[in-house]
Design a protein around this motif. Structure first.
Motif, mmCIF file in Angstrom:
data_model
loop_
_atom_site.group_PDB
_atom_site.id
_atom_site.type_symbol
_atom_site.label_atom_id
_atom_site.label_comp_id
_atom_site.label_asym_id
_atom_site.label_seq_id
_atom_site.Cartn_x
_atom_site.Cartn_y
_atom_site.Cartn_z
ATOM 1 N N ARG A 41 0.798 -1.159 -0.027
ATOM 2 C CA ARG A 41 -0.205 0.163 -0.177
ATOM 3 C C ARG A 41 0.818 1.343 0.020
ATOM 4 O O ARG A 41 1.896 1.362 0.832
ATOM 5 N N ALA A 42 0.573 2.319 -1.007
ATOM 6 C CA ALA A 42 1.115 3.463 -0.844
ATOM 7 C C ALA A 42 0.054 4.281 -0.392
ATOM 8 O O ALA A 42 -0.860 4.702 -1.239
ATOM 9 N N GLY A 43 -0.085 4.782 0.783
ATOM 10 C CA GLY A 43 -1.128 5.334 1.127
ATOM 11 C C GLY A 43 -2.456 4.361 1.469
ATOM 12 O O GLY A 43 -2.425 3.245 1.724
ATOM 13 N N ARG A 44 -3.508 4.973 0.468
ATOM 14 C CA ARG A 44 -4.796 3.983 0.453
ATOM 15 C C ARG A 44 -4.664 3.186 -0.938
ATOM 16 O O ARG A 44 -5.381 2.292 -1.126
ATOM 17 N N SER A 45 -3.527 3.382 -1.717
ATOM 18 C CA SER A 45 -3.736 2.634 -3.141
ATOM 19 C C SER A 45 -2.705 1.626 -3.205
ATOM 20 O O SER A 45 -1.503 1.785 -2.630
#
Length: 82
Positions: free
Chosen positions: A44-48
């Motif tokens: 996950r990169a933040g919420r993505s």
């Protein structure tokens, strides 16, 4: 499309990359795989969600009945071995 092994791809890029590897995949299929704890590893990169190229290669080579080895995929895509 060539990418370094540790490059993080978006869901759309990962689907396109898998298609380039000879394994057609829609972004919606990757979403379904994530929700059922299947498919390639992601982070996950933040919420993505993001997919490492190396993890996509690993997943492809572990598929039952899939004929491509990691070396064949790298050769087909014109990238250096990991």
């Amino acid at each position: 499309m060539t990418h370094p092994p540790h490059k993080l791809l978006t869901e759309d890029e990962a689907a396109e990359y898998l298609d380039d590897c000879g394994y057609p995949m829609q972004p919606s299929t990757l979403r379904n795989y994530r929700s059922s704890n299947r498919g390639p590893h992601y982070v996950r990169a933040g919420r993505s969600p993001r997919y490492r190229v190396a993890d996509l290669h690993k997943w492809l080579t572990e598929l039952p009945g899939h004929e491509n080895t990691l070396g064949e995929l790298e050769h087909k895509l014109g990238i250096a071995p990991t």
